[in-house]
Design a protein around this motif. Structure first.
Motif: not given
Length: 761
Positions: A674, A709, A743-744, A746-748, A750-751
């Motif tokens: 990143y 990220n 970014s959010d 991608k994190r969501n 992934s979770a």
């Protein structure tokens, strides 16, 4: 056999019938042999005969002769038998057809022997009369030339020629012996020719001329493809159905560049030193449209040899084209070999796929089906026996050829797509040849060579047409680039050649902003790659100690791996051939390994960078493999990597899944991570300079730095999101918030992936 009749008795064809015979479309030459063969049949044959066997005699026998034979052969008792008993056909000797009467006289045991004697003498008289007619009137023998042409073309001896004539006579209806069993037919023909059955069986063996050249079928019938010629409907020379001389203009030898340099000397030496007893067999194989046929023409022209082409199709009366059978083409090749000057000729067998292809077997045939296959025995026989040198051209792969056939070729050349450098040289040569090189810049020629992956022939056709246009209107030179596009685009479309647009590097891409971990920077990698290519170009056979240039790019999606590959290709002025793992994986056993070999080979021939994206699908650890084919495909990759002579780049988002032995074979490994704070600011400026021209404030920088990220791909996504909206005024805050949303997301995502499943109660 004793003579039955005195010299004073005239056993001649009736004048009226003789005149009809003279005007008959059937060849008098055939009638001469018909009467001779019928004489043999009367003396030798012991079994039952049908009336159709006597059709040719009955057509021309006069009433006086027939009555004389009847009176000579039968008594009142025999006459009563043949008129009343079914086995003799219930024939009335005074009213019924002559052929039915003759059949009855043959069948009756008490008239058979006399009938044989009378008919033998009649046949001898008829044959002599026809011979006199032919001798006194040579023009009436014109149609015999067609039979003699067949005899010469296939080099038939007298016995083989007589059998061919007998089959023609039988099929023409002159002596139509209707049988279903081959054994009965063999006995009939042996008696007709006055030879033993053993000799006839040898003459009709598949390896002997009559069947090898397809003069007769396996059932001892006339090959229908010869019928039109024999009856005079087709006035073309017989050889034109089998082969033709290729007089088309050949491209200059130097057009073939590397091919000519690499193979020219040995090919010329082989062909010039050929044995008088056996020709040289050369195989040109590979992808269609790569110039194999043009190469054969140029080779013959370079050696001053006459080139002959084995025909693939024949024309019908309607003008349509029908394919020749594979076996017929083998016969045509052998016929051509018999006729041409073997020392100064070359025979080209174009589109020889089915003649050369071996039979599929095993699991492949179960899943893929069996492709049409040629006669391997015939092919091997031809390769061993043909005296004229041959060039075989096929679009099949070497794997489709039987190993026993492959061994018999004296030389082979695989034709792949020409490299950009080869095409560029051909463009220069063709422009020089047609005198229009001054109208095109070197830059334009290079661009054309890169964009259009056409053969040497396609390039020359285009340039020839350009030269014709400019000769007619020199003012068109200002539109020459447009003209070339207009001419070459339909050619590419016809041959399913897709113009290469290249891999354009994103204008906002920068090596400086990337976060690449490791002691070696991307800039150093580019320098090393340039040195690698220089050494490979300077040394045809590199040192065994020269390291490979295999690069592994790892990291999460969007971190710049693919753009780096494009950037490297642009920096090296080198084509990038991209293959996804899914492009190489094949559902059939062995298919993946074959695709791997082809990909590496194609890139090597183009001197291109081979880029395998999502490589984890191909390089999966063998320790995790559950099936044997998963191991073999990794083994194939390892071998290809070890021997690859160009640059290999593999990219993956899952480096932990790669086989350990594979990792050792990468010269350099770059981990794309990143973006750092500095990288975020640099790419913000790179991507959004046209949307936001101001400088970021301290708070905005801190907000941007706090976003976790971020990758170059995120900046591109945000810019694409506002591209069509075209806001009048967009703030830095708006752009930074959009980056934070990416970014959010991608994190969501992934979770959610980690928690998919059934929750425990």
């Amino acid at each position: 056999m004793n003579k039955v009749f005195t010299k004073e008795q005239q056993w001649l064809l009736h004048p009226d019938y003789l005149e009809k015979l003279r005007q008959s479309p059937q060849c008098m030459f055939l009638w001469q042999h018909y009467y001779r063969m019928m004489g043999n049949l009367m003396e030798n044959y012991q079994d039952e005969l049908e009336s159709s066997v006597f059709a040719g005699i009955a057509k021309y026998i006069n009433e006086q002769q027939l009555n004389f034979i009847i009176d000579y052969c039968i008594t009142d008792k025999i006459k009563e038998d043949i008129s009343n008993k079914r086995q003799y056909g219930r024939v009335n000797t005074e009213e019924d057809d002559p052929d039915d009467i003759m059949e009855a006289l043959w069948k009756h045991p008490r008239s058979n022997s006399k009938f044989r004697v009378a008919m033998s003498e009649l046949m001898e008289c008829y044959q002599g009369q026809i011979e006199d007619e032919l001798a006194n009137n040579p023009k009436r023998n014109l149609k015999a030339e067609r039979f003699e042409e067949i005899k010469a073309l296939f080099q038939l001896n007298d016995d083989e020629f007589s059998l061919f004539l007998a089959v023609v006579i039988r099929d023409s209806g002159m002596c139509n012996f209707r049988v279903g069993q081959l054994a009965v037919k063999i006995n009939f023909f042996a008696n007709l020719l006055n030879i033993s059955q053993a000799k006839l069986l040898k003459m009709i063996a598949p390896t002997e001329k009559l069947r090898r050249y397809k003069c007769i079928t396996d059932d001892i019938d006339v090959n229908p493809e010869l019928t039109m010629f024999l009856v005079g409907i087709d006035d073309k020379p017989l050889v034109s159905n089998f082969y033709s001389k290729l007089d088309a203009e050949a491209l200059p030898w130097e057009f073939y560049g590397v091919l000519a340099e690499k193979h020219g000397t040995i090919l010329k030496t082989l062909l010039k030193s050929r044995s008088d007893a056996k020709g040289v067999n050369i195989l040109l194989y590979g992808e269609p449209g790569t110039g194999k046929t043009s190469f054969a023409k140029s080779l013959a022209n370079e050696l001053g040899m006459t080139l002959y082409n084995i025909e693939q199709k024949m024309s019908s009366d309607s003008g349509d084209k029908s394919e020749y059978s594979t076996n017929f083409r083998f016969a045509a090749l052998q016929a051509c070999d018999n006729q041409v000057d073997t020392t100064h000729s070359l025979i080209v067998i174009d589109e020889a796929d089915e003649m050369l292809r071996g039979q599929y077997g095993g699991l492949l045939s179960m899943f893929a089906g069996s492709a049409p296959a040629g006669d391997k025995g015939m092919l091997n026989s031809v390769l061993d026996e043909v005296k004229t040198s041959c060039i075989w051209i096929t679009n099949t792969t070497s794997d489709d050829l039987d190993p026993s056939s492959r061994r018999r070729f004296d030389y082979s050349i695989k034709f792949g797509k020409m490299s950009r450098e080869q095409r560029e040289k051909i463009w220069h040569n063709s422009l020089d040849k047609h005198g229009v090189k001054r109208y095109l810049s070197a830059e334009l020629i290079g661009s054309l060579a890169n964009k259009y992956e056409v053969s040497a022939g396609g390039i020359d056709i285009t340039v020839s047409n350009i030269a014709g246009i400019l000769k007619h209107d020199a003012g068109q030179f200002s539109q020459i680039e447009v003209l070339i596009e207009q001419l070459i685009s339909p050619h590419c479309q016809l041959l399913n050649i897709k113009p290469q647009t290249g891999s354009r590097v994103n204008d906002n891409y920068s090596l400086d902003g990337l976060n690449v971990k490791g002691k070696i920077s991307p800039a150093q990698i580019i320098t090393a790659a340039k040195r690698f290519r220089q050494e490979r170009e300077q040394h045809t056979v590199p040192s065994p100690d020269a390291p490979r240039m295999n690069l592994l790019l790892t990291g999460v999606p969007g971190t710049g791996k693919t753009e780096f590959v494009k950037y490297l290709g642009k920096s090296l002025a080198c084509k990038v051939m991209t293959r996804m793992s899914s492009d190489l994986l094949d559902m059939y056993v062995g298919g993946t390994e074959k695709n791997i070999r082809q990909a590496f080979k194609a890139a090597e021939e183009e001197n291109a960078i081979l880029f395998i994206d999502e490589a984890d699908g191909m390089f999966r650890s063998r320790e995790m493999s559950k099936r044997s084919w998963e191991v073999t495909q990794v083994n194939e990759l390892l071998y290809a990597m070890e021997n690859f002579k160009s640059i290999l780049i593999c990219a993956t988002n899952f480096a932990d899944n790669l086989d350990k032995a594979t990792l050792r074979r990468f010269t350099f490994k770059l981990e794309f991570d990143y973006l750092t704070t500095a990288g975020k600011e640099l790419f913000f400026k790179q991507f959004f300079s046209k949307l936001y021209s101001g400088r970021l404030k301290r708070a905005e920088k801190e907000h941007l730095a706090d976003i976790a990220n971020l990758t170059p791909g995120d900046f591109r996504t945000v810019r694409q999101g506002v591209y069509y909206l075209k806001p009048d005024n967009i703030s830095a805050t708006h752009l930074i918030e959009a980056l934070a949303a990416e970014s959010d997301a991608k994190r969501n995502l992934s979770a959610s992936v980690k928690t998919i499943g059934f929750a425990a109660n």
